[in-house]
Design a protein around this motif. Structure first.
Motif, PDB file in Angstrom:
ATOM      1  N   VAL A  55       0.318  -3.956   1.306  1.00  0.00           N
ATOM      2  CA  VAL A  55       0.115  -3.573  -0.093  1.00  0.00           C
ATOM      3  C   VAL A  55       0.000  -4.832  -0.931  1.00  0.00           C
ATOM      4  O   VAL A  55       0.798  -5.760  -0.801  1.00  0.00           O
ATOM      5  CB  VAL A  55       1.291  -2.707  -0.588  1.00  0.00           C
ATOM      6  N   GLY A  56      -1.001  -4.871  -1.789  1.00  0.00           N
ATOM      7  CA  GLY A  56      -1.219  -6.029  -2.624  1.00  0.00           C
ATOM      8  C   GLY A  56      -2.285  -6.951  -2.094  1.00  0.00           C
ATOM      9  O   GLY A  56      -2.774  -7.802  -2.832  1.00  0.00           O
ATOM     10  N   LYS A  58      -6.030  -8.076  -0.971  1.00  0.00           N
ATOM     11  CA  LYS A  58      -7.283  -7.798  -1.641  1.00  0.00           C
ATOM     12  C   LYS A  58      -8.317  -7.262  -0.659  1.00  0.00           C
ATOM     13  O   LYS A  58      -8.382  -7.668   0.493  1.00  0.00           O
ATOM     14  CB  LYS A  58      -7.814  -9.056  -2.317  1.00  0.00           C
ATOM     15  N   THR A  77     -10.581  -5.996  -5.396  1.00  0.00           N
ATOM     16  CA  THR A  77      -9.602  -5.041  -5.909  1.00  0.00           C
ATOM     17  C   THR A  77      -8.387  -5.059  -5.010  1.00  0.00           C
ATOM     18  O   THR A  77      -8.500  -5.213  -3.796  1.00  0.00           O
ATOM     19  CB  THR A  77     -10.195  -3.616  -5.934  1.00  0.00           C
ATOM     20  N   LYS A  78      -7.220  -4.899  -5.591  1.00  0.00           N
ATOM     21  CA  LYS A  78      -6.000  -4.906  -4.820  1.00  0.00           C
ATOM     22  C   LYS A  78      -5.779  -3.543  -4.166  1.00  0.00           C
ATOM     23  O   LYS A  78      -6.099  -2.505  -4.722  1.00  0.00           O
ATOM     24  CB  LYS A  78      -4.811  -5.259  -5.715  1.00  0.00           C
ATOM     25  N   THR A  80      -3.701  -0.492  -2.931  1.00  0.00           N
ATOM     26  CA  THR A  80      -2.478   0.227  -3.257  1.00  0.00           C
ATOM     27  C   THR A  80      -1.927   0.900  -2.005  1.00  0.00           C
ATOM     28  O   THR A  80      -2.558   0.899  -0.948  1.00  0.00           O
ATOM     29  CB  THR A  80      -2.750   1.269  -4.342  1.00  0.00           C
ATOM     30  N   GLU A  81      -0.769   1.491  -2.130  1.00  0.00           N
ATOM     31  CA  GLU A  81      -0.137   2.169  -0.992  1.00  0.00           C
ATOM     32  C   GLU A  81      -0.980   3.345  -0.514  1.00  0.00           C
ATOM     33  O   GLU A  81      -1.167   3.569   0.680  1.00  0.00           O
ATOM     34  CB  GLU A  81       1.260   2.641  -1.398  1.00  0.00           C
ATOM     35  N   ASP A  82      -1.504   4.126  -1.475  1.00  0.00           N
ATOM     36  CA  ASP A  82      -2.330   5.276  -1.096  1.00  0.00           C
ATOM     37  C   ASP A  82      -3.619   4.827  -0.414  1.00  0.00           C
ATOM     38  O   ASP A  82      -4.075   5.447   0.558  1.00  0.00           O
ATOM     39  CB  ASP A  82      -2.657   6.113  -2.332  1.00  0.00           C
ATOM     40  N   GLN A  83      -4.236   3.769  -0.942  1.00  0.00           N
ATOM     41  CA  GLN A  83      -5.456   3.269  -0.334  1.00  0.00           C
ATOM     42  C   GLN A  83      -5.195   2.755   1.083  1.00  0.00           C
ATOM     43  O   GLN A  83      -6.019   2.914   1.981  1.00  0.00           O
ATOM     44  CB  GLN A  83      -6.059   2.166  -1.207  1.00  0.00           C
ATOM     45  N   LYS A  84      -4.060   2.135   1.257  1.00  0.00           N
ATOM     46  CA  LYS A  84      -3.708   1.639   2.589  1.00  0.00           C
ATOM     47  C   LYS A  84      -3.592   2.797   3.580  1.00  0.00           C
ATOM     48  O   LYS A  84      -4.161   2.765   4.671  1.00  0.00           O
ATOM     49  CB  LYS A  84      -2.394   0.879   2.519  1.00  0.00           C
TER      50      LYS A  84
END
Length: 314
Positions: A55-56, A58, A77-78, A80-84
């Motif tokens: 998380v975090g 890029k 874009t960084k 996020t937890e959901d994107q991960k």
């Protein structure tokens, strides 16, 4: 076998210590940058097992340019937890789909990816697999069989193939395989040399000989007229046939050609060439095969059988 082999080549199946790994032929959709220990480096191998994301970190995305252009500028874009979680789930679904496909193909083509342990064995398998009707699995069985036998048998096989290539001859009269100037059929005085059966390939000659019902001689054309494949009448042994007919010995020519478009075209061409000669022209009888049922016969075969019907002999 060729279709399965080509598919395995595209998916690059690898079996190492019982673990099946699929390597995609395309690169990953997203490229990551950052710490290589966290899956940041670009990998040329493509989309393998899901890389660990933090998380975090890029993620580089492609932003479409104005006007719908396919190319655009890049922006970072960084994650996020959901994107991960979403990205890992997507990668695992792709991986599992390819793993299922790999298991299906591996069941019958394990030899494609398994290390054979020796380059000599691999070369022998590749050599046998070039033969028609022999896949890589059958080729591997042949190679292993030769390795289990006495070395003299394998050397004898190699010597026979070498002599076949170097010493094979063709009959000067009918163009069939021969060890001498004339084949065993043309040199047999008990044969009816006034009857010539025209075939396209030596395999057709062997098939007719196996019936034991023909006592004449043969003439091998070496193929059939196929304009779409670039085979013209000049490439066949038609002039040699005309020379045999003009010699005055031949009284009848039997056209034993395939019932295909190429065979019909060749038969029509030969009939036009032999129309002004005194020889009798005949062809093989065509109709319903022995033991066949009428309801399963095609219209063309059944129609020819009715048109060329013969008196019944009880």
């Amino acid at each position: 076998n060729n279709l399965i082999a080509n598919k395995i080549t595209q998916d690059q199946l690898e079996i190492r210590k019982g673990v099946v790994t699929t390597v995609c032929s395309h690169r990953s959709r997203y490229r990551y940058k950052g710490d290589p220990r966290q899956g940041g480096a670009d990998h040329a191998k493509g989309h393998q097992v899901p890389r660990r994301l933090a998380v975090g970190h890029k993620k580089r995305l492609v932003v479409p340019a104005p006007g719908g252009e396919p190319r655009g500028q890049h922006q970072d874009t960084k994650i996020t937890e959901d994107q991960k979680e979403q990205e890992i789930g997507t990668q695992w679904r792709v991986f599992e789909a390819k793993l299922r496909k790999a298991r299906v193909l591996v069941g019958c083509c394990y030899f494609w990816a398994v290390e054979l342990g020796s380059q000599l064995v691999q070369d022998a398998v590749n050599a046998f697999a070039r033969f028609p009707g022999i896949g890589r699995k059958s080729a591997l069985k042949l190679v292993l069989h030769l390795l289990r036998r006495e070395p003299s048998e394998a050397l004898g096989l190699g010597d026979a193939l070498k002599r076949l290539v170097e010493e094979i001859r063709y009959c000067e009269r009918c163009s069939h395989f021969s060890d001498h100037a004339l084949c065993s059929v043309c040199s047999n005085p008990r044969r009816q040399h006034e009857t010539v059966c025209v075939v396209a390939d030596p395999r057709d000659l062997m098939a007719i000989e196996q019936t034991g019902r023909y006592s004449g001689v043969y003439h091998v054309l070496g193929g059939l007229i196929a304009p779409l494949e670039g085979v013209q009448p000049e490439q066949l042994r038609i002039e040699e046939l005309m020379a045999r007919v003009e010699s005055g010995v031949v009284k009848e020519v039997v056209l034993a050609l395939n019932s295909t478009h190429e065979g019909e075209t060749t038969a029509f061409y030969l009939s036009r060439r032999l129309a002004n000669t005194p020889v009798a022209l005949s062809t093989l009888a065509r109709g319903v095969a022995v033991g066949a049922e009428l309801e399963y016969a095609d219209e063309l075969t059944l129609g020819r059988s009715i048109a060329d019907r013969v008196p019944f002999k009880g």
